[in-house]
Design an enzyme around this catalytic site. Structure first.
Site, PDB file in Angstrom:
ATOM      1  N   SER A 185      22.851  35.827  27.847  1.00  0.00           N
ATOM      2  CA  SER A 185      23.721  36.490  28.818  1.00  0.00           C
ATOM      3  C   SER A 185      25.141  35.921  28.681  1.00  0.00           C
ATOM      4  O   SER A 185      25.705  35.947  27.585  1.00  0.00           O
ATOM      5  CB  SER A 185      23.141  36.317  30.217  1.00  0.00           C
ATOM      6  OG  SER A 185      23.716  37.201  31.132  1.00  0.00           O
ATOM      7  N   ASP A 402      18.848  47.091  28.665  1.00  0.00           N
ATOM      8  CA  ASP A 402      19.090  45.840  29.392  1.00  0.00           C
ATOM      9  C   ASP A 402      19.960  46.183  30.592  1.00  0.00           C
ATOM     10  O   ASP A 402      21.029  46.776  30.440  1.00  0.00           O
ATOM     11  CB  ASP A 402      19.794  44.845  28.472  1.00  0.00           C
ATOM     12  CG  ASP A 402      19.999  43.471  29.088  1.00  0.00           C
ATOM     13  OD1 ASP A 402      20.410  43.400  30.260  1.00  0.00           O
ATOM     14  OD2 ASP A 402      19.777  42.464  28.395  1.00  0.00           O
ATOM     15  N   HIS A 431      16.118  41.778  30.400  1.00  0.00           N
ATOM     16  CA  HIS A 431      17.212  40.856  30.119  1.00  0.00           C
ATOM     17  C   HIS A 431      16.623  39.572  29.545  1.00  0.00           C
ATOM     18  O   HIS A 431      16.120  38.720  30.287  1.00  0.00           O
ATOM     19  CB  HIS A 431      17.977  40.576  31.406  1.00  0.00           C
ATOM     20  CG  HIS A 431      19.281  39.880  31.219  1.00  0.00           C
ATOM     21  ND1 HIS A 431      20.274  40.350  30.376  1.00  0.00           N
ATOM     22  CD2 HIS A 431      19.781  38.741  31.784  1.00  0.00           C
ATOM     23  CE1 HIS A 431      21.314  39.542  30.430  1.00  0.00           C
ATOM     24  NE2 HIS A 431      21.039  38.550  31.271  1.00  0.00           N
TER      25      HIS A 431
END
Length: 464
Positions: A185, A402, A431
């Site tokens: 991320s 995602d 994710h």
């Protein structure tokens, strides 16, 4: 220098949920301001699970789970106990950390409390134009509180560039000539900055579930809404197959219709527990991170299907603005606002919300909404440009669907990195890809790269 670090038991919250493998922790001092390296220092708490196979050990592998503002101290133990392959555990000392300003490192805070009405790193859904103007007042109040609380001027030094410099300080403190890195991320943005600033001390690099650059900017935040639109059909299909249990719709189209029915009703009349349309939309977004959360999400929807319904447990914990939330939001805002320029006029956000409410109707009027960066005290300091030259090779992992970092982000980052990177796209939802994602193809490719240095010859798509 590694001998100078004093390893001891980590704080209880680092290992409590990840036994039997546990990490040890040590403190690494770094400059608050790298332009004045001999000036004020802050502390970073670092964790380590050391390789027990010296004959196989390659070096260190540092982890960042995202944010900015997320704690990463528990990542080595967490991933080790989630199934990180033994060959990786043998090859590396696994290194986690709370980045500057976070948690058990020297913490920084804006003093955000429940009364200010700011409770998540994504602004609330603006049901109409007036809601953007109302949110602007809250965003301004948050920025002013941060400025008033920051009497020592420390928040301006919370930047991705400085966090990347901290990574290299940790590498040096561990006595290692090079460091591997796994970033998920926002961790991909931090890793891209680290790679670009320190190409000569980088070893093998893996980016997972990616931002498109070395920072989160307004375009990147708005793309969260694209991720929701692309990922929601997976939940809708799941829920439709379980209509007899949850009653959310017999087809994916009916499930989607239920979403808007509930959200729009809550916009007008909140549930008995105070759940608004904005909170309902945020909860749906947050539960799309992985299919393991679909059951909980279906339960929340089910509790809100009838007017005046709702459970006290359905509101997101962040609404309560507990101290750790204040710390995480402070670091998120400081890094995000310090890294790049954000528009400063409310009209720009009003236009963006109107555009994205139509373009991405599920969540666009949230992610395009105004945030405190519009009123931030400090000007952007030093955005890092992604370097496409250098010896380091990068493996990029990305799910096709995602909810927060859509696949287009990985494609944009891949273009910026050029031939030094290879992209593995997984035909899956959620994710997170490596270890937590469960895709055999991506797991095997990543492990082969980390252990043996075997980067795919070309970009690859892994089937679900």
């Amino acid at each position: 220098m590694a001998a100078g670090l004093k390893w001891a038991a980590c704080p209880a919250d680092v290992n409590a949920k990840t036994a039997p493998r546990t990490a040890q922790c040590a403190t690494v001092p770094v400059p608050l301001d790298y332009s004045d390296p001999g000036g004020a220092q802050i502390s970073l708490l670092v964790s380590r699970i050391a390789s027990t196979k010296p004959e196989k050990r390659r070096g260190i592998l540092m982890f960042n789970p995202g944010g900015p503002g997320g704690s990463g101290l528990d990542q080595p133990a967490f991933l080790a106990n989630k199934g990180l392959p033994a060959s990786v555990l043998d090859s590396y000392d696994l290194i986690g950390m709370d980045t500057r300003g976070v948690g058990h490192s020297t913490p920084m805070t804006c003093g955000l409390t429940e009364d200010i009405g700011y409770w998540a790193n994504v602004p609330p859904y603006a049901a109409d134009d007036a809601a953007v103007t109302a949110q602007a007042k809250i965003a301004e109040a948050v920025a002013k509180r941060c400025a008033a609380t920051d009497t020592g001027g420390r928040l301006q030094h919370l930047t991705t560039a400085n966090m990347a410099r901290d990574l290299d300080r940790i590498r040096a403190a561990l006595g290692e000539p090079k460091a591997g890195f796994y970033g998920a991320s926002y961790g991909s943005a931090l890793g891209a900055a680290y790679l670009s600033l320190f190409p000569d001390t980088i070893d093998r690099i893996v980016f997972d579930s990616n931002l498109a650059d070395t920072h989160l900017d307004r375009d990147g935040l708005r793309r969260f809404a694209r991720g929701v639109e692309e990922t929601f059909p997976d939940f809708a299909k799941w829920a439709a197959a379980r209509h007899a249990s949850y009653g959310l719709g017999r087809t994916p189209a009916q499930v989607r219709k239920t979403y808007f029915t509930v959200a729009e009703r809550l916009d007008k009349t909140p549930a008995a527990d105070g759940t608004t349309g904005a909170i309902f939309r945020y909860l749906t977004f947050a539960h799309l991170y992985g299919d393991i959360q679909y059951g909980a999400l279906a339960g929340i929807w089910q509790s809100l299907l009838t007017p005046a319904a709702g459970r006290a447990t359905s509101a997101p914990p962040a609404v309560r603005a507990a101290p750790p939330v204040d710390n995480a939001l402070t670091v998120f805002l400081a890094v995000t606002c310090n890294d790049v320029n954000w528009p400063e006029d409310v009209a720009t956000y009003r236009r963006g919300v109107a555009e994205d409410r139509k373009r991405y109707p599920m969540f666009g009027a949230a992610t395009a909404n105004i945030i405190p960066c519009a009123y931030w005290k400090h000007e952007p300091s030093e955005p890092v440009k992604v370097g496409n030259e250098g010896p380091a090779e990068v493996l990029i992992l990305q799910n096709r669907r995602d909810p927060v970092t859509p696949a287009v982000n990985a494609q944009l980052l891949r273009q910026k990195l050029g031939q030094r990177a290879k992209l593995v796209t997984v035909d899956d939802s959620g994710h997170g890809v490596y270890v937590l994602g469960g895709n055999a193809c991506a797991l095997n490719l990543t492990t082969a790269y980390l252990v043996g240095g075997k980067l795919p010859a070309r970009d690859i798509t892994c089937r679900s």
